[in-house]
Write a protein that holds these residues in place. Sequence first.
Motif, mmCIF file in Angstrom:
data_model
loop_
_atom_site.group_PDB
_atom_site.id
_atom_site.type_symbol
_atom_site.label_atom_id
_atom_site.label_comp_id
_atom_site.label_asym_id
_atom_site.label_seq_id
_atom_site.Cartn_x
_atom_site.Cartn_y
_atom_site.Cartn_z
ATOM 1 N N LEU A 18 6.390 -5.603 3.141
ATOM 2 C CA LEU A 18 5.295 -4.958 3.854
ATOM 3 C C LEU A 18 4.386 -6.012 4.477
ATOM 4 O O LEU A 18 4.347 -7.165 4.015
ATOM 5 C CB LEU A 18 4.478 -4.087 2.902
ATOM 6 N N PRO A 19 3.626 -5.659 5.510
ATOM 7 C CA PRO A 19 2.639 -6.604 6.061
ATOM 8 C C PRO A 19 1.638 -7.022 4.990
ATOM 9 O O PRO A 19 1.351 -6.273 4.052
ATOM 10 C CB PRO A 19 1.963 -5.793 7.180
ATOM 11 N N ALA A 20 1.078 -8.204 5.118
ATOM 12 C CA ALA A 20 0.171 -8.741 4.108
ATOM 13 C C ALA A 20 -1.034 -7.844 3.882
ATOM 14 O O ALA A 20 -1.556 -7.758 2.764
ATOM 15 C CB ALA A 20 -0.290 -10.142 4.510
ATOM 16 N N ASP A 21 -1.481 -7.149 4.928
ATOM 17 C CA ASP A 21 -2.646 -6.283 4.774
ATOM 18 C C ASP A 21 -2.289 -4.904 4.248
ATOM 19 O O ASP A 21 -3.128 -3.995 4.243
ATOM 20 C CB ASP A 21 -3.413 -6.160 6.099
ATOM 21 N N ARG A 22 -1.046 -4.747 3.792
ATOM 22 C CA ARG A 22 -0.617 -3.478 3.200
ATOM 23 C C ARG A 22 -0.055 -3.688 1.799
ATOM 24 O O ARG A 22 0.758 -2.913 1.318
ATOM 25 C CB ARG A 22 0.446 -2.805 4.080
ATOM 26 N N GLN A 23 -0.505 -4.734 1.114
ATOM 27 C CA GLN A 23 0.032 -5.062 -0.203
ATOM 28 C C GLN A 23 -0.973 -4.864 -1.336
ATOM 29 O O GLN A 23 -0.702 -5.219 -2.466
ATOM 30 C CB GLN A 23 0.519 -6.523 -0.203
ATOM 31 N N GLN A 24 -2.115 -4.240 -1.035
ATOM 32 C CA GLN A 24 -3.171 -4.111 -2.030
ATOM 33 C C GLN A 24 -2.768 -3.184 -3.174
ATOM 34 O O GLN A 24 -2.107 -2.171 -2.956
ATOM 35 C CB GLN A 24 -4.458 -3.558 -1.398
ATOM 36 N N PRO A 25 -3.194 -3.504 -4.405
ATOM 37 C CA PRO A 25 -2.908 -2.627 -5.547
ATOM 38 C C PRO A 25 -3.387 -1.198 -5.346
ATOM 39 O O PRO A 25 -2.648 -0.240 -5.621
ATOM 40 C CB PRO A 25 -3.636 -3.319 -6.707
ATOM 41 N N ASN A 26 -4.630 -1.020 -4.901
ATOM 42 C CA ASN A 26 -5.140 0.344 -4.727
ATOM 43 C C ASN A 26 -4.301 1.140 -3.740
ATOM 44 O O ASN A 26 -4.080 2.344 -3.921
ATOM 45 C CB ASN A 26 -6.595 0.310 -4.249
ATOM 46 N N LEU A 27 -3.839 0.478 -2.689
ATOM 47 C CA LEU A 27 -3.022 1.163 -1.688
ATOM 48 C C LEU A 27 -1.667 1.543 -2.274
ATOM 49 O O LEU A 27 -1.190 2.670 -2.074
ATOM 50 C CB LEU A 27 -2.847 0.266 -0.459
ATOM 51 N N LEU A 28 -1.037 0.630 -2.989
ATOM 52 C CA LEU A 28 0.260 0.920 -3.599
ATOM 53 C C LEU A 28 0.164 2.083 -4.581
ATOM 54 O O LEU A 28 0.960 3.030 -4.523
ATOM 55 C CB LEU A 28 0.793 -0.325 -4.314
ATOM 56 N N PHE A 29 -0.808 2.031 -5.472
ATOM 57 C CA PHE A 29 -0.899 3.058 -6.504
ATOM 58 C C PHE A 29 -1.241 4.418 -5.909
ATOM 59 O O PHE A 29 -0.723 5.452 -6.353
ATOM 60 C CB PHE A 29 -1.922 2.648 -7.560
ATOM 61 N N ALA A 30 -2.110 4.432 -4.892
ATOM 62 C CA ALA A 30 -2.436 5.706 -4.242
ATOM 63 C C ALA A 30 -1.231 6.259 -3.494
ATOM 64 O O ALA A 30 -0.995 7.472 -3.485
ATOM 65 C CB ALA A 30 -3.617 5.524 -3.294
ATOM 66 N N ALA A 31 -0.449 5.378 -2.867
ATOM 67 C CA ALA A 31 0.737 5.828 -2.128
ATOM 68 C C ALA A 31 1.777 6.408 -3.085
ATOM 69 O O ALA A 31 2.424 7.421 -2.771
ATOM 70 C CB ALA A 31 1.327 4.669 -1.337
ATOM 71 N N VAL A 32 1.963 5.782 -4.235
ATOM 72 C CA VAL A 32 2.910 6.309 -5.224
ATOM 73 C C VAL A 32 2.439 7.678 -5.712
ATOM 74 O O VAL A 32 3.240 8.616 -5.859
ATOM 75 C CB VAL A 32 3.070 5.326 -6.393
ATOM 76 N N ARG A 33 1.146 7.834 -5.942
ATOM 77 C CA ARG A 33 0.612 9.141 -6.352
ATOM 78 C C ARG A 33 0.817 10.171 -5.251
ATOM 79 O O ARG A 33 1.105 11.339 -5.523
ATOM 80 C CB ARG A 33 -0.874 9.010 -6.683
ATOM 81 N N HIS A 34 0.663 9.750 -3.997
ATOM 82 C CA HIS A 34 0.853 10.654 -2.866
ATOM 83 C C HIS A 34 2.289 11.171 -2.817
ATOM 84 O O HIS A 34 2.533 12.345 -2.538
ATOM 85 C CB HIS A 34 0.509 9.928 -1.568
ATOM 86 N N VAL A 35 3.225 10.292 -3.100
ATOM 87 C CA VAL A 35 4.644 10.636 -2.997
ATOM 88 C C VAL A 35 5.150 11.354 -4.248
ATOM 89 O O VAL A 35 5.908 12.333 -4.159
ATOM 90 C CB VAL A 35 5.485 9.365 -2.734
ATOM 91 N N ALA A 36 4.745 10.887 -5.423
ATOM 92 C CA ALA A 36 5.379 11.350 -6.662
ATOM 93 C C ALA A 36 4.423 11.954 -7.678
ATOM 94 O O ALA A 36 4.847 12.311 -8.780
ATOM 95 C CB ALA A 36 6.136 10.180 -7.305
ATOM 96 N N GLY A 37 3.142 12.076 -7.360
ATOM 97 C CA GLY A 37 2.196 12.612 -8.321
ATOM 98 C C GLY A 37 1.727 11.543 -9.293
ATOM 99 O O GLY A 37 1.948 10.345 -9.082
ATOM 100 N N HIS A 38 1.099 11.953 -10.372
ATOM 101 C CA HIS A 38 0.536 11.013 -11.337
ATOM 102 C C HIS A 38 1.661 10.299 -12.095
ATOM 103 O O HIS A 38 2.502 10.933 -12.718
ATOM 104 C CB HIS A 38 -0.384 11.740 -12.318
ATOM 105 N N ILE A 39 1.647 8.989 -12.018
ATOM 106 C CA ILE A 39 2.616 8.154 -12.728
ATOM 107 C C ILE A 39 1.828 7.234 -13.651
ATOM 108 O O ILE A 39 0.918 6.530 -13.201
ATOM 109 C CB ILE A 39 3.451 7.303 -11.745
ATOM 110 N N SER A 40 2.174 7.204 -14.932
ATOM 111 C CA SER A 40 1.410 6.383 -15.870
ATOM 112 C C SER A 40 2.248 5.335 -16.589
ATOM 113 O O SER A 40 1.683 4.395 -17.159
ATOM 114 C CB SER A 40 0.715 7.271 -16.908
#
Length: 325
Positions: free
Chosen positions: A44-66
């Motif tokens: 991914l581009p360097a400005d798209r590698q943030q933890p908050n972005l990754l975790f929110a995107a995973v929640r968007h796609v798959a719901g709550h993952i713990s």
Amino acid sequence: MIPHIAERYIRFAQWEAAGRSPIYERLALHVAHSQNCLGFLSALPADRQQPNLLFAAVRHVAGHISCPEAFDRVIHDQAEEVATVMRRRTTQTNEPGRCAVLLPLLAPITGPIALIEVGASAGLCLLPDIYGYDWGDHKLPPPQEFAGCAPIFQCSASPGTPQPVTHPDIVWRAGLDLNPLDVTCDADVAWLEQLVWPEHQLRLERLRSAISVAKHCPPHVVSGDLTQDLPALVAEAPGNATVVIFHTAVLTYVADQQQRDAFAKQMLESDAIWISNEGPRVFPQFSARAGQPRDDMFLLMQNGQPLAWTGPHGQQIAWLSATGA
């Protein structure tokens, strides 16, 4: 590249998630040691590698993952879906609770205020005069017309913190953002909710209350780049008002320190009051006056003068002594 990404996730786990989100702390440490996750992020581009972005995107796609195992399955099986969200969306955590640490600076300003937020997201922080506040031993309820519907933000305040007794007189307000979000758009509201950390139910409830209020008086947020388009927005402010320009957790996403410094110079040379609430390493030329950096806190400054350490979500304000130590 991969070691740099791993270090970023370790820092996030240690300084941002620790003590605040056990789930994100656990997942961030897992990502830092997972070649599968690091490989995914490195594409991914360097400005798209943030933890908050990754975790929110995973929640968007798959719901709550713990748990890490479920997280790995999503990254393996639904990588392109997650990547698509991360390329299209950005980290725009519009945390209205941060208004609780801004109000001690806004309330003492005499006369009408023209309020401008840089990196405004959906503009929820442009409504500090509508919310209620609870600083522990001092409270400021919402204005009467919003009583019962506006959120009340709790913030632990240290001795010496100014205690506002009235809301600021904001007569004009506007926001600037690369990709403004719309409080009347269900998809944008859903994304704002997914950016709230999983254990933070109170934050989610307050966000929903703030959005509900904002729908009745939508903040004016325009699309633009803070490095280029701010002067045009300032020019729209009414001439009889004091212009106040503020930002919280925004300049950290401007990777080039020279651009950050140019922005600071622009602010100090302007006629506006400049309020900055950022990580202490964003403006090192000013933060040295605040003493030892606190990487788990933001540094609240006015016109380059450090005034307080603040919780990233507005949950705490620790006023600095007169010496700044």
